[in-house]
Write an enzyme that holds these catalytic residues in place. Sequence first.
Site, PDB file in Angstrom:
ATOM      1  N   HIS D  96       0.854  -1.188   0.000  1.00 55.12           N
ATOM      2  CA  HIS D  96       0.000   0.000   0.000  1.00 55.12           C
ATOM      3  C   HIS D  96       0.893   1.242   0.000  1.00 55.12           C
ATOM      4  O   HIS D  96       0.637   2.207   0.718  1.00 55.12           O
ATOM      5  CB  HIS D  96      -0.925   0.007   1.218  1.00 55.12           C
ATOM      6  CG  HIS D  96      -2.047  -0.987   1.145  1.00 55.12           C
ATOM      7  ND1 HIS D  96      -3.224  -0.842   1.821  1.00 55.12           N
ATOM      8  CD2 HIS D  96      -2.180  -2.143   0.435  1.00 55.12           C
ATOM      9  CE1 HIS D  96      -4.023  -1.881   1.564  1.00 55.12           C
ATOM     10  NE2 HIS D  96      -3.406  -2.681   0.724  1.00 55.12           N
ATOM     11  N   ASP D 119      12.442   3.341 -18.348  1.00 53.68           N
ATOM     12  CA  ASP D 119      13.491   2.340 -18.110  1.00 53.68           C
ATOM     13  C   ASP D 119      12.924   1.021 -17.586  1.00 53.68           C
ATOM     14  O   ASP D 119      13.593  -0.017 -17.643  1.00 53.68           O
ATOM     15  CB  ASP D 119      14.517   2.872 -17.095  1.00 53.68           C
ATOM     16  CG  ASP D 119      15.516   3.855 -17.720  1.00 53.68           C
ATOM     17  OD1 ASP D 119      15.695   3.826 -18.952  1.00 53.68           O
ATOM     18  OD2 ASP D 119      16.119   4.647 -16.965  1.00 53.68           O
ATOM     19  N   TYR D 228      22.633  -1.186 -21.266  1.00 51.56           N
ATOM     20  CA  TYR D 228      22.835  -0.566 -19.959  1.00 51.56           C
ATOM     21  C   TYR D 228      23.465  -1.575 -19.010  1.00 51.56           C
ATOM     22  O   TYR D 228      23.154  -2.754 -19.059  1.00 51.56           O
ATOM     23  CB  TYR D 228      21.496  -0.093 -19.399  1.00 51.56           C
ATOM     24  CG  TYR D 228      21.583   0.568 -18.053  1.00 51.56           C
ATOM     25  CD1 TYR D 228      21.791   1.943 -17.930  1.00 51.56           C
ATOM     26  CD2 TYR D 228      21.489  -0.194 -16.891  1.00 51.56           C
ATOM     27  CE1 TYR D 228      21.872   2.552 -16.685  1.00 51.56           C
ATOM     28  CE2 TYR D 228      21.577   0.411 -15.632  1.00 51.56           C
ATOM     29  CZ  TYR D 228      21.770   1.783 -15.543  1.00 51.56           C
ATOM     30  OH  TYR D 228      21.857   2.362 -14.308  1.00 51.56           O
TER      31      TYR D 228
END
Lengths: 231, 231, 231, 231
Positions: D96, D119, D228
């Site tokens: 939550h 990303d 990356y």
Amino acid sequence: MLKDLKEQVYQANMALPDYGLVVFTWGNVSGIDREKELIVIKPSGVDYKDLTPDKMVVVDFDGKIVEGDLKPSSDTATHIELYKHFKDIKGVVHTHSPWAVSFAQAGIDIPAAGTTHADYFYGDIPVTRPMKKDEIETEYEKQTGTVIIETFEERQINPNDMPGVLVNDHGPFTWGSSPDNAVHNSVVLEQVAEMTYHGMQLNREGVRMDQHLLDKHFLRKHGKDAYYGQK
Amino acid sequence: MLKDLKEQVYQANMALPDYGLVVFTWGNVSGIDREKELIVIKPSGVDYKDLTPDKMVVVDFDGKIVEGDLKPSSDTATHIELYKHFKDIKGVVHTHSPWAVSFAQAGIDIPAAGTTHADYFYGDIPVTRPMKKDEIETEYEKQTGTVIIETFEERQINPNDMPGVLVNDHGPFTWGSSPDNAVHNSVVLEQVAEMTYHGMQLNREGVRMDQHLLDKHFLRKHGKDAYYGQK
Amino acid sequence: MLKDLKEQVYQANMALPDYGLVVFTWGNVSGIDREKELIVIKPSGVDYKDLTPDKMVVVDFDGKIVEGDLKPSSDTATHIELYKHFKDIKGVVHTHSPWAVSFAQAGIDIPAAGTTHADYFYGDIPVTRPMKKDEIETEYEKQTGTVIIETFEERQINPNDMPGVLVNDHGPFTWGSSPDNAVHNSVVLEQVAEMTYHGMQLNREGVRMDQHLLDKHFLRKHGKDAYYGQK
Amino acid sequence: MLKDLKEQVYQANMALPDYGLVVFTWGNVSGIDREKELIVIKPSGVDYKDLTPDKMVVVDFDGKIVEGDLKPSSDTATHIELYKHFKDIKGVVHTHSPWAVSFAQAGIDIPAAGTTHADYFYGDIPVTRPMKKDEIETEYEKQTGTVIIETFEERQINPNDMPGVLVNDHGPFTWGSSPDNAVHNSVVLEQVAEMTYHGMQLNREGVRMDQHLLDKHFLRKHGKDAYYGQK
């Protein structure tokens, strides 16, 4: 000289990062010896981690260094003006705490919106008018004090009932009965700014509290009939 | 006397700064011994770091100090009213936690907007009406309790299903089955206020949840058919 | 080689999580040896807790690895462009710090709104135009640098007076006289973005500061007549 | 049995409070052994500080407890539905976390607004439709999974490119290649929700990023041409 006051001013300065009110060197606290009319203040641009009580600078009401190897805070002249005109105060704090600055940059008062505010500040926390070109170009820091005092005079606010102000497009100054008490008021002002900002987003027109609730809470903690706390 | 309850009330008070719900002394927790009709509460204006279980104050339903060297919290009369009228509760908390105060200052209910809310609060968390001049001037703290009770009666809210309220232009009170449980509800109320504030900025008209989802979540954790948690 | 610079760049990278500017590996700092025209930069996608000064990568102005076992940051080509065109800078930082990113994603400048801003950034902090499809598809990271430089040229901004920029829909780059100073400017940019965001919600049209106040504060700390700090 | 997976699921659960994603017990992580079709999940309503790897519960695809003395998370049936239909995922997280819940309560997607988002999430992070009365009253937790899957099917979203969802008026579920990776995506979703919320307040219509920038960033980190990180 003023060994005790230096220690108090040192401790009060160190409390600023502890309360999350400053990053880097963006804040300063001073205290005053009213009898000697000497002010003890943080040196300019020195990291909190490098401060010691001995590095505090002593200046007189003309801003002349009476003791200390370092330059005093660049805001010293503002502190001096406040001490000269607000005769009862014994500590002054300046920070760039983010919620208070948000109101200062918006150029609007922090409206008295609830009892947290009313316990400390007896009315809206005022923002000064923008400073004029010549005030900024000549004796800027002193003029910053002058515009604060003008605000309190024109709006007939008693600085003993309103221990803080927002300098327009700049940030808050607070004061109090001691350097520590002035820091306390700085923490409260920041909390109040945060809560009132959010209240204003929920109900812009409806945040101002009733005058009788403001009276009740301020007078419950201040003045001769105060009954909050021990004794 | 009431050694266990003092320890519980002490621990619950100490949890307030741990959960980030208070700065300085802006909060207090009490607990009650229902058989003896005695209330244990934090002393007024004492720093959390200076508290000990022994400093807790014992008062009766008339607010008279039965045990303790210190003055009880200035909000004691409000706590007493809540215990008198909400017969099942055994702990009460008052704070100035910033998100809850934001709604209190705006003077609006926290709408039931999602399942986090519904797990604890069965409907909108109500804000009281502004207090009247004479209520503020005479027996203010007791009248604060009275206006809370009036709110629950007029809106026909069961305090066992709604363990919290916002006092207009002031802040939240929460309660529960113990001092610790009341603190728990105070943490939840603050979280819910934060999330619902942001939901309202994204979609003011669209935040209120469906009644059947509210029913489901509240009853999943409360009442005879609850099935959340162990056993 | 460049042992001192590696240590500086390492320390500056480690400061990013300490200041709360990054989560995971979302940030990188580089430094330059202007004589040798060699750049020291963080390796790509390595956790801060696993960094050591030895893992810093040395690249030349063509992006060729001169020393180091790891691939340099995927943003290396952007850093190189900045060093090539902004001749005085000696450190560059890229982060996804949340308040700065909020402005970058909104595609709007951070207006100069107060003295905190003016102490470091001489005017609005610019956001670049959105990048074009072919710029993104070919040499994206280099083109990111190109569009920053274009922004400064077209808007006639001196990078020495404006040590930061927002890349549209991406995030901030800052620079400075050293890797450490570039990190300092990154912290300030994030603080300024936070305060100005809130000021804009309070008074969207009224947040921009007067030019003479901007002049005063920037020149109080920068240039030949600066008088802030010790000597 | 499943000693390694229990350890992974335990560690991933413990990361939730460390990342500030949960208060009290408001979150749960599971992992799956795809060969055995067995799921390891947090027990229901147990404090994080009392968790141990041994307390993790093992359930099968029918929700039957295969090993463990405690009841599994009340959200177990949702986790199972996700594992059944999203064949490649090996970890699921439910929290939550406040910024994600704010969007869930507002009932709106988190628009793809910048490269941080791109990303990890290939498009807007979807919010499910409100659940119907009968879905809530019968097999609620299983139906929560069903409505997530319906959302992905109807909007033709590939769960491998979109490792998270907002359940309407409830909160986020995320998933990934492992329990740890699912937690990682939960942290990112929360950061993205925070930044995009603020961007939307600054420029509601202007936050959505261009498709080619979204493509570039997602594919720079995912798929066969990713470049990356190391290797």
